[in-house]
Design an enzyme around this catalytic site. Structure first.
Site, PDB file in Angstrom:
ATOM      1  N   ASP A  29       6.482  -7.042  -1.704  1.00 41.16           N
ATOM      2  CA  ASP A  29       7.029  -6.208  -2.778  1.00 41.16           C
ATOM      3  C   ASP A  29       7.787  -5.017  -2.210  1.00 41.16           C
ATOM      4  O   ASP A  29       8.831  -4.611  -2.731  1.00 41.16           O
ATOM      5  CB  ASP A  29       5.912  -5.697  -3.708  1.00 41.16           C
ATOM      6  CG  ASP A  29       5.617  -6.693  -4.825  1.00 41.16           C
ATOM      7  OD1 ASP A  29       6.085  -7.848  -4.710  1.00 41.16           O
ATOM      8  OD2 ASP A  29       4.931  -6.318  -5.783  1.00 41.16           O
ATOM      9  N   ASP A  70       1.123  -9.656   0.005  1.00 44.67           N
ATOM     10  CA  ASP A  70       1.377  -9.280  -1.381  1.00 44.67           C
ATOM     11  C   ASP A  70       2.059  -7.898  -1.418  1.00 44.67           C
ATOM     12  O   ASP A  70       3.089  -7.694  -2.071  1.00 44.67           O
ATOM     13  CB  ASP A  70       0.025  -9.242  -2.105  1.00 44.67           C
ATOM     14  CG  ASP A  70       0.168  -9.184  -3.612  1.00 44.67           C
ATOM     15  OD1 ASP A  70       1.309  -9.149  -4.100  1.00 44.67           O
ATOM     16  OD2 ASP A  70      -0.868  -9.162  -4.295  1.00 44.67           O
ATOM     17  N   TYR A  90      -8.373 -12.861  -1.755  1.00 47.59           N
ATOM     18  CA  TYR A  90      -8.228 -13.239  -3.166  1.00 47.59           C
ATOM     19  C   TYR A  90      -9.064 -14.467  -3.516  1.00 47.59           C
ATOM     20  O   TYR A  90      -9.221 -14.807  -4.684  1.00 47.59           O
ATOM     21  CB  TYR A  90      -6.754 -13.498  -3.512  1.00 47.59           C
ATOM     22  CG  TYR A  90      -5.878 -12.257  -3.446  1.00 47.59           C
ATOM     23  CD1 TYR A  90      -6.438 -10.992  -3.366  1.00 47.59           C
ATOM     24  CD2 TYR A  90      -4.500 -12.351  -3.469  1.00 47.59           C
ATOM     25  CE1 TYR A  90      -5.648  -9.862  -3.290  1.00 47.59           C
ATOM     26  CE2 TYR A  90      -3.694 -11.219  -3.396  1.00 47.59           C
ATOM     27  CZ  TYR A  90      -4.284  -9.978  -3.305  1.00 47.59           C
ATOM     28  OH  TYR A  90      -3.497  -8.853  -3.233  1.00 47.59           O
ATOM     29  N   ASP A 150      -0.457  -1.185   8.222  1.00 54.04           N
ATOM     30  CA  ASP A 150       0.009   0.134   7.761  1.00 54.04           C
ATOM     31  C   ASP A 150       1.276   0.546   8.509  1.00 54.04           C
ATOM     32  O   ASP A 150       2.229   1.054   7.916  1.00 54.04           O
ATOM     33  CB  ASP A 150      -1.108   1.189   7.901  1.00 54.04           C
ATOM     34  CG  ASP A 150      -1.819   1.133   9.240  1.00 54.04           C
ATOM     35  OD1 ASP A 150      -1.671   0.125   9.960  1.00 54.04           O
ATOM     36  OD2 ASP A 150      -2.526   2.099   9.585  1.00 54.04           O
ATOM     37  N   LYS A 160      -4.855  -6.111  10.555  1.00 57.68           N
ATOM     38  CA  LYS A 160      -5.492  -4.839  10.923  1.00 57.68           C
ATOM     39  C   LYS A 160      -6.601  -5.170  11.929  1.00 57.68           C
ATOM     40  O   LYS A 160      -7.795  -5.040  11.622  1.00 57.68           O
ATOM     41  CB  LYS A 160      -6.073  -4.149   9.676  1.00 57.68           C
ATOM     42  CG  LYS A 160      -5.027  -3.661   8.707  1.00 57.68           C
ATOM     43  CD  LYS A 160      -4.609  -2.223   8.815  1.00 57.68           C
ATOM     44  CE  LYS A 160      -5.710  -1.204   8.790  1.00 57.68           C
ATOM     45  NZ  LYS A 160      -5.174   0.143   9.190  1.00 57.68           N
TER      46      LYS A 160
END
Ligand code: NAD
Length: 369
Positions: free
Chosen positions: A254, A250, A142, A226, A193
């Site tokens: 959620d 992020d 970001y 994942d 990852k």
């Protein structure tokens, strides 16, 4: 009587001031038990925009930095939707996070047994769930450079975002994770990852090295992001603290939030680096927004804000016993069947924002006999 510390209140807009009022009442209750806080208040978001033409003044920012501990309500509302980007209420929140260098974002996902049926997962998978997602908040994709969209000579465009992390950035958030886990169930799951990303390789290597050097007493696992998303909905109770980067955090926070089923119940904290005296700058806020659809009706759920205040007690002022007491009072009130409209179920007693506050204060009274 010595004060425990100072807190800057930034109630903001919509239901922000309504839920923050219930925190004030709990602070009043603590004061009567000789645990005094000095509370100062200022404007943020639309309220600051109305008064000063900016979502956060330099003076308020300076005050937040000086006081160091911020309790934040919520910002935003339809009246401000058409303002230019720099004047939008949310810019005030982003500036606070950035200027206070709050790099560690803590999002607990707690399912009170009384509310286990509100989750989209089966009761037995989530009942009693208590996990913490720790998201790196000031680095990663970001913020990484280069970034942008450019025109290509042959036509079309090319967009770039850069995922970038340094050892120091990874270490400081991982350190927070190990320390939090040490005060909880002693388990950290580090998520990246590393199979396809260089930042993931450095992340994994750095977290493992810090663990081996300083935190051998905490259990450490590594998961690909994942797989972590899958495990969160398959068997969420296997986790204690999940530490991950800005982007994966992020998404995963959620995802974990939805396990609890209700926005009005989710607290958060954002922490900075400790200073020479070991004190961290920090901001505490409910995850929800200003809820313009219910603002002014006195029906908002104050629990997310009160749970954020419990985190403030625990992480900024080392008052774990009082934080536990407040969390237990909230759990008892839910057990007794008190519900604000957002979590209302058949056979329960519907209460207003202040009605929920009344019930919690009564339970706090009962806790001291
Ligand atoms: P929201 O979180 O304000 O509301 C989403 C839904 O959840 C609404 O139906 C609302 O009534 C309900 N809800 C939220 N908190 C509740 C509570 N404590 N008790 C009962 N019900 C609750 O999100 P939104 O509607 O997408 O955004 C509204 C405004 O808030 C926008 O201006 C948005 O930009 C802003 N916002 C601010 C923050 C923040 O200040 N941290 C976060 C998210 C959204």
């Amino acid at each position: 009587m010595p004060e425990i510390g100072r807190i800057l209140f930034l109630p903001g807009d919509g239901i922000g001031p309504e839920v923050m009022e219930e925190v004030r009442r709990v602070i009043g209750w603590l004061g009567r038990r000789r645990l005094e806080f000095a509370v100062e208040e200022d404007l943020v978001g639309g309220a600051a925009q109305d008064a000063h033409g900016v979502p956060l003044t330099d003076a308020t920012m300076a005050r937040a930095l000086e006081i160091g501990t911020v309790m934040f309500g919520a910002v935003g509302g339809p009246r401000y939707d058409d303002l230019p980007f720099a004047q939008k209420p949310e810019r005030g929140l982003l500036r606070l996070r950035k200027d206070m260098d709050l790099f560690a974002n803590l999002r607990p996902a707690i399912v009170f047994p009384a509310l286990a049926d509100a989750s989209s997962l089966k009761r037995e998978l989530v009942e009693g769930l208590d996990i913490l997602i720790l998201r790196e908040l000031t680095g990663g994709v970001y913020f990484g450079e280069p970034r942008g969209i450019e025109d290509l000579p042959e036509g079309g465009q090319r967009a770039v975002d850069t995922q970038v992390y340094t050892t120091a950035e990874i270490e400081r958030v991982a350190r927070v994770g190990f320390e939090l886990a040490g005060k909880r169930r002693g388990k950290v799951t580090s998520v990246e990852k590393a199979n396809v990303m260089h930042t993931g390789v450095l992340w994994r290597r750095t977290v493992q090295a810090l663990h081996d050097r300083e935190y051998g007493d905490v259990e450490l696992d590594h998961l690909y992001a994942d797989n972590c998303a899958m495990q969160l909905v398959r068997q969420p109770k296997q986790f204690d603290v999940i530490v991950t980067d800005n982007l994966f955090g992020d998404l995963l926070s959620d995802c974990a939030a939805m396990l609890t089923g209700s926005l009005g119940m989710l607290p958060s904290a954002s922490l900075g680096a400790p200073d020479a005296a070991g004190r961290r700058k920090a901001m505490y806020e409910p995850v929800h927004g200003s809820a313009p659809d219910i603002a002014g009706q006195g029906i908002a759920n104050p629990i997310a804000c009160l749970m954020s205040f419990a985190m403030l007690l625990r992480y900024s002022f080392d008052q774990a016993a009082e934080a536990d007491r407040l969390e237990r009072a909230i759990a008892s009130v839910l057990e007794q069947g008190h519900r604000t409209a957002d979590v209302m179920q058949d056979g329960m007693t519907r209460v207003s924002t202040s009605g929920m506050g009344d019930a919690i204060l009564k339970e706090l009274d009962r806790s001291i006999g």
